[in-house]
Design a protein around this motif. Sequence first.
Motif, mmCIF file in Angstrom:
data_model
loop_
_atom_site.group_PDB
_atom_site.id
_atom_site.type_symbol
_atom_site.label_atom_id
_atom_site.label_comp_id
_atom_site.label_asym_id
_atom_site.label_seq_id
_atom_site.Cartn_x
_atom_site.Cartn_y
_atom_site.Cartn_z
ATOM 1 N N UNK A 23 -20.745 0.689 -12.678
ATOM 2 C CA UNK A 23 -21.645 -0.321 -12.145
ATOM 3 C C UNK A 23 -20.924 -1.654 -12.013
ATOM 4 N N UNK A 24 -21.151 -2.327 -10.901
ATOM 5 C CA UNK A 24 -20.648 -3.681 -10.717
ATOM 6 C C UNK A 24 -21.864 -4.564 -10.500
ATOM 7 N N UNK A 25 -22.027 -5.569 -11.351
ATOM 8 C CA UNK A 25 -23.268 -6.328 -11.330
ATOM 9 C C UNK A 25 -23.005 -7.815 -11.528
ATOM 10 N N UNK A 26 -23.070 -8.548 -10.431
ATOM 11 C CA UNK A 26 -22.821 -9.987 -10.443
ATOM 12 C C UNK A 26 -23.715 -10.710 -11.431
ATOM 13 N N UNK A 27 -24.988 -10.349 -11.415
ATOM 14 C CA UNK A 27 -25.972 -11.033 -12.232
ATOM 15 C C UNK A 27 -25.650 -10.900 -13.718
ATOM 16 N N UNK A 28 -25.235 -9.704 -14.115
ATOM 17 C CA UNK A 28 -24.908 -9.481 -15.516
ATOM 18 C C UNK A 28 -23.682 -10.289 -15.929
ATOM 19 N N UNK B 47 -28.506 -3.386 -8.696
ATOM 20 C CA UNK B 47 -28.834 -3.686 -10.098
ATOM 21 C C UNK B 47 -29.889 -2.753 -10.655
ATOM 22 N N UNK C 282 -39.142 -11.951 -10.137
ATOM 23 C CA UNK C 282 -38.478 -10.666 -9.946
ATOM 24 C C UNK C 282 -37.103 -10.687 -10.597
ATOM 25 N N UNK C 283 -36.635 -9.502 -11.030
ATOM 26 C CA UNK C 283 -35.291 -9.465 -11.611
ATOM 27 C C UNK C 283 -34.247 -9.713 -10.531
ATOM 28 N N UNK C 284 -33.088 -10.133 -10.983
ATOM 29 C CA UNK C 284 -31.992 -10.382 -10.045
ATOM 30 C C UNK C 284 -31.666 -9.110 -9.278
ATOM 31 N N UNK C 285 -31.586 -9.222 -7.973
ATOM 32 C CA UNK C 285 -31.377 -8.056 -7.125
ATOM 33 C C UNK C 285 -30.168 -8.304 -6.224
ATOM 34 N N UNK C 286 -29.293 -7.352 -6.163
ATOM 35 C CA UNK C 286 -28.117 -7.508 -5.321
ATOM 36 C C UNK C 286 -28.515 -7.482 -3.843
ATOM 37 N N UNK C 287 -27.719 -8.089 -3.005
ATOM 38 C CA UNK C 287 -28.064 -8.174 -1.590
ATOM 39 C C UNK C 287 -28.015 -6.810 -0.910
ATOM 40 N N UNK D 228 -33.439 -7.213 -17.872
ATOM 41 C CA UNK D 228 -33.873 -6.681 -16.570
ATOM 42 C C UNK D 228 -34.990 -5.663 -16.745
ATOM 43 N N UNK E 292 -43.645 -7.490 -15.093
ATOM 44 C CA UNK E 292 -44.289 -7.499 -13.772
ATOM 45 C C UNK E 292 -45.429 -6.500 -13.686
ATOM 46 N N UNK F 151 -26.743 -13.673 -1.975
ATOM 47 C CA UNK F 151 -27.273 -12.874 -3.068
ATOM 48 C C UNK F 151 -28.510 -13.542 -3.674
ATOM 49 N N UNK G 54 -24.798 -7.538 3.788
ATOM 50 C CA UNK G 54 -23.712 -8.484 3.539
ATOM 51 C C UNK G 54 -22.625 -7.885 2.656
ATOM 52 N N UNK G 55 -23.071 -7.332 1.533
ATOM 53 C CA UNK G 55 -22.109 -6.809 0.576
ATOM 54 C C UNK G 55 -21.392 -5.579 1.114
#
Lengths: 266, 266
Positions: free
Chosen positions: B201-206, B188, B260-265, A29, A36, A111, B103-104
């Motif tokens: 931290x809670x990170x879906x992408x990770x 994230x 772009x890096x994964x970004x939480x909603x 990340x 970028x 997401x 949403x989240x």
Amino acid sequence: MATGRTHRPATRSRGIPEATVARLPLYLRALTALSERSVPTVSSEELATAAGVNSAKLRKDFSYLGSYGTRGVGYDVEYLVYQISRELGLTQDWPVVIVGIGNLGAALANYGGFASRGFRVAALIDADPAMAGKPVAGLPVRHTDELESIISDNGVSIGVIATPAGAAQQVCDRLVAAGVTSILNFAPTVLAVPEGVDVRKVDLSIELQILAFHEQRKAGEETTPAPAGAPRADLAARPAAQPRAAAAGTSARKGPDGEVPAVMPA
Amino acid sequence: MATGRTHRPATRSRGIPEATVARLPLYLRALTALSERSVPTVSSEELATAAGVNSAKLRKDFSYLGSYGTRGVGYDVEYLVYQISRELGLTQDWPVVIVGIGNLGAALANYGGFASRGFRVAALIDADPAMAGKPVAGLPVRHTDELESIISDNGVSIGVIATPAGAAQQVCDRLVAAGVTSILNFAPTVLAVPEGVDVRKVDLSIELQILAFHEQRKAGEETTPAPAGAPRADLAARPAAQPRAAAAGTSARKGPDGEVPAVMPA
DNA sequence: TAGATTGTTAATCGATTAACAATC
DNA sequence: TAGATTGTTAATCGATTAACAATC
């Protein structure tokens, strides 16, 4: 779990320690952000700061991947992005299903990070017939009856469970039977899975409880004797200590604390 | 980690190891389920199975809390529920704010587990003026302008960040300045916080990326050479290996992977 | 060459686990 | 007492970290 991780194989994969694998996404990340901004190279010190770790740990982590840096110069950002992506398996596309399209499932479906990093939502699945066909995040919700065919038709190997706790094990069993071998579990249950299936757990309730533990400790260290929150009437009524002998036998007092455990949303 | 955990103090709290603290909520959940079934006592073996750990680890964990078991008998369920609750700080009520009601954030607000386990949602906060006053999970959304007064009026010490990545650090700074000392971060981003502030931290992408790593490894071990997913055109075009000398200097090739890096909603 | 920074070593620290004495 | 199960010890394992030789 972020938190509490369950049942991962202790076996190190290609010699890369679990702790290192868990940090590779953080490095990726940070590197993507540098990419970028068209930054060509980065030192271990700079990248470590961006990722929130110390530089010795970062260099040690990278040493498991190979010698991708240049002494006196640093790391080539683009090259490292590629190498870590490849190591994490992100150079291929992973179709994912989300089961349980309640509040949380919908949030996950929306997401944006899914698509951008090698993951593709193949289908949204819910047990409620009334949900079937309704569009969520641009995809029509499919009924649970279709679960097996969706998995096999799309070659899905990663499943996300966002159902209520009571349904999670059953959904898990069906996912596994249909061929899913990696599960991300948002339901607050310990899932039983056969050998070879990976489960990772994300649990809001556990994270908050860990924070509360440390928070309580901080409050205790302060001169202020009053805690931030009011004591809970239900639990405070219990004895502060119990004679050890009383713990024996079946004389368990039924306390007033018979509430349901924290359950993730459906 | 979950998730990758960030910046917790290495200091052990009252001598209880971090790894043990992280498992206490698991034990508590299993014990609460037993309590509901009116089971009076439980052995370390039974409870360990229910919590998904081995019994030696469980007994070692409990030994840090004190001697709460009875040899030859096991543990008194009710008593242990109380002791662990107390240790985790759940015998008091923790007011919590959620910032970022997308949403989240809405999913978290609707999460039933909050109220039942000592946590109380004091307020929902969003930067969008159009959201202000709208009810979410029975609470009116408050505007970010009110953040400081909400924190101090309610004695909030735990904040949940569910904003987009770009807003997270700013929100974090304001929370901390207003007196919050524990943060659960769903955005994230690596948050910078002063000494004494805990961040989890809670990170879906990770989590998904870690699963993909192991999934890839499984695919490689099979006799089937074809991976489950199709290769990604953007990344597969990159060289499989790069001469080390080429990494030096500023000759970094700008690859096609500038996403772009994964970004939480939000 | 001189300066900078990696990759690796070795020491330290923390977590896990099996085994078993203590004891209910 | 005999059987069962805890609490603790000690060995092992894995992760972290500082330091520095290698080398660009």
